[in-house]
Design an enzyme around this catalytic site. Structure first.
Site, mmCIF file in Angstrom:
data_model
loop_
_atom_site.group_PDB
_atom_site.id
_atom_site.type_symbol
_atom_site.label_atom_id
_atom_site.label_comp_id
_atom_site.label_asym_id
_atom_site.label_seq_id
_atom_site.Cartn_x
_atom_site.Cartn_y
_atom_site.Cartn_z
ATOM 1 N N HIS A 101 -15.827 -3.687 -9.491
ATOM 2 C CA HIS A 101 -15.759 -5.157 -9.422
ATOM 3 C C HIS A 101 -15.204 -5.570 -8.066
ATOM 4 O O HIS A 101 -14.022 -5.394 -7.784
ATOM 5 C CB HIS A 101 -14.861 -5.708 -10.529
ATOM 6 N N MET A 141 -9.568 -3.996 -16.157
ATOM 7 C CA MET A 141 -9.168 -4.972 -17.166
ATOM 8 C C MET A 141 -10.435 -5.501 -17.839
ATOM 9 O O MET A 141 -11.526 -5.397 -17.292
ATOM 10 C CB MET A 141 -8.394 -6.117 -16.523
ATOM 11 N N ASP A 164 -15.776 -5.053 -19.720
ATOM 12 C CA ASP A 164 -17.065 -4.825 -19.069
ATOM 13 C C ASP A 164 -17.406 -3.338 -19.086
ATOM 14 O O ASP A 164 -16.618 -2.517 -18.607
ATOM 15 C CB ASP A 164 -17.029 -5.338 -17.624
ATOM 16 N N SER A 171 -12.588 -1.491 -12.301
ATOM 17 C CA SER A 171 -12.227 -2.876 -12.002
ATOM 18 C C SER A 171 -10.887 -2.874 -11.286
ATOM 19 O O SER A 171 -10.696 -2.132 -10.328
ATOM 20 C CB SER A 171 -12.185 -3.698 -13.299
ATOM 21 N N THR A 172 -9.943 -3.663 -11.760
ATOM 22 C CA THR A 172 -8.646 -3.783 -11.104
ATOM 23 C C THR A 172 -7.984 -2.414 -10.944
ATOM 24 O O THR A 172 -7.880 -1.658 -11.902
ATOM 25 C CB THR A 172 -7.730 -4.710 -11.922
#
Length: 318
Positions: free
Chosen positions: A201, A294, A297, A175-176
């Site tokens: 993501h 973050m 998920d 993700s991030t």
């Protein structure tokens, strides 16, 4: 009470500056301490106010955001969240920004700006929070061409996965901050690596540029996943933004499944979807790798992969 995250907003649109300031100031743990309509004003503001995070537009007068970001990361590295429009060029320059050291980006809507940004408010502030605690490094000298990849340092443990049987399947979720983490893994994978499937993501329109950028850096072939295609060794398949992506079996082969399923854990694509499918159809032949990000998920599905006999790795905070 802990100190608030201090944010400077840099954007040439007065409306965007106003909206972002309002979104930030609604949060109990952060405040917008200044706004700037171009990078030269922002430069002076950063010197005077010493923010924790800046949000940065790409296309601005006097100096574009990419040029400014490159200088900032060389001279005064700090956490940056890019604000990019959903265009093909916007996607390309956003990938460049992440390469230069931006922590993450928010896809600015092209129409319905006011309502669109407010709908993205939770995503924006979550990314600012992650950026505030990110370990930002000074930008290194740029590598030139494929020679830069060949001159990489000795491969870490993740690269050794490529020495294993080509019947294996490597599943990566991020993700991030994940774009650069994914690059660090993939550039060290040998041409005969097991097949790799990736969920990062990222919204629609950005994964095409992300895959193209990685394909130019890696020994393996990197592409967006296409529904129904066979998953081959020596290839990495990135879940297209705005879709759900998983794996299935067709006889002895693995195939990609890309569909318009609903968001899972607020994400589309979702790591949970990919990892659950790996647990179900790949089992002990899978490797699950969770990179920086973050939220949660993929956490439950990682447990399912482990219970199905897979090996799992998680990037540590450092």
């Amino acid at each position: 009470m802990s100190r608030k995250i201090r944010v400077i907003v840099v954007d040439d649109s007065a409306l965007v500056r106003s909206l972002l300031s309002e979104i930030i100031n609604r949060q109990k743990d952060m405040e917008c301490i200044g706004t700037a309509n171009d990078p030269l004003i922002a430069r002076e503001m950063i010197r005077e106010l010493n923010p924790d995070v800046i949000t940065l537009d790409v296309e601005m007068p006097r100096m574009d955001g990419i040029d400014f970001l490159g200088r900032l990361m060389r001279l005064r590295p700090m956490p940056v969240v890019m604000i990019s429009t959903l265009t093909e060029r916007g996607a390309e320059v956003t990938m460049k920004a992440l390469e230069l050291g931006a922590v993450d980006f928010v896809a600015k809507p092209r129409v319905g700006l006011s309502s669109g940004l407010n709908e993205l408010a939770s995503q924006i502030v979550d990314k600012i929070r992650v950026a505030a605690v990110a370990h930002v490094r000074r930008a290194p000298a740029r590598e030139t061409g494929a020679a830069g990849v060949g001159a990489a340092p000795p491969a870490p443990a993740s690269a050794l996965l490529g020495r294993l049987s080509t019947e294996k399947l490597i599943c990566i979720g991020a993700s991030t901050g994940g774009t650069e983490a994914i690059k660090e893994v993939l550039v060290q994978m040998p041409a005969d690596s097991p097949a790799i499937v990736i969920t990062q993501h990222m919204p629609a329109g950005f994964t095409t540029s992300f895959a193209a950028r990685l394909n130019g850096l890696c020994q393996i072939t990197v592409k967006e996943a296409v529904n129904g295609e066979r998953i081959l060794p020596g290839h990495a398949y990135i879940a297209p933004g705005g879709t759900q992506s998983s794996v299935a079996r067709s006889g002895a082969n693995y195939v990609a499944v890309v569909d318009d399923g609903p968001p899972v854990n607020r994400h589309k694509p979702s790591v949970e979807v990919l990892f659950k499918s790996a647990a179900a159809v790949v089992g002990r032949n899978a490797f699950g790798i969770m990179l920086t990000g973050m939220g949660n998920d993929g956490a439950v599905a990682t447990r399912e992969m482990k219970d199905a006999g897979s090996y799992n790795y998680v990037q540590d905070e450092a």
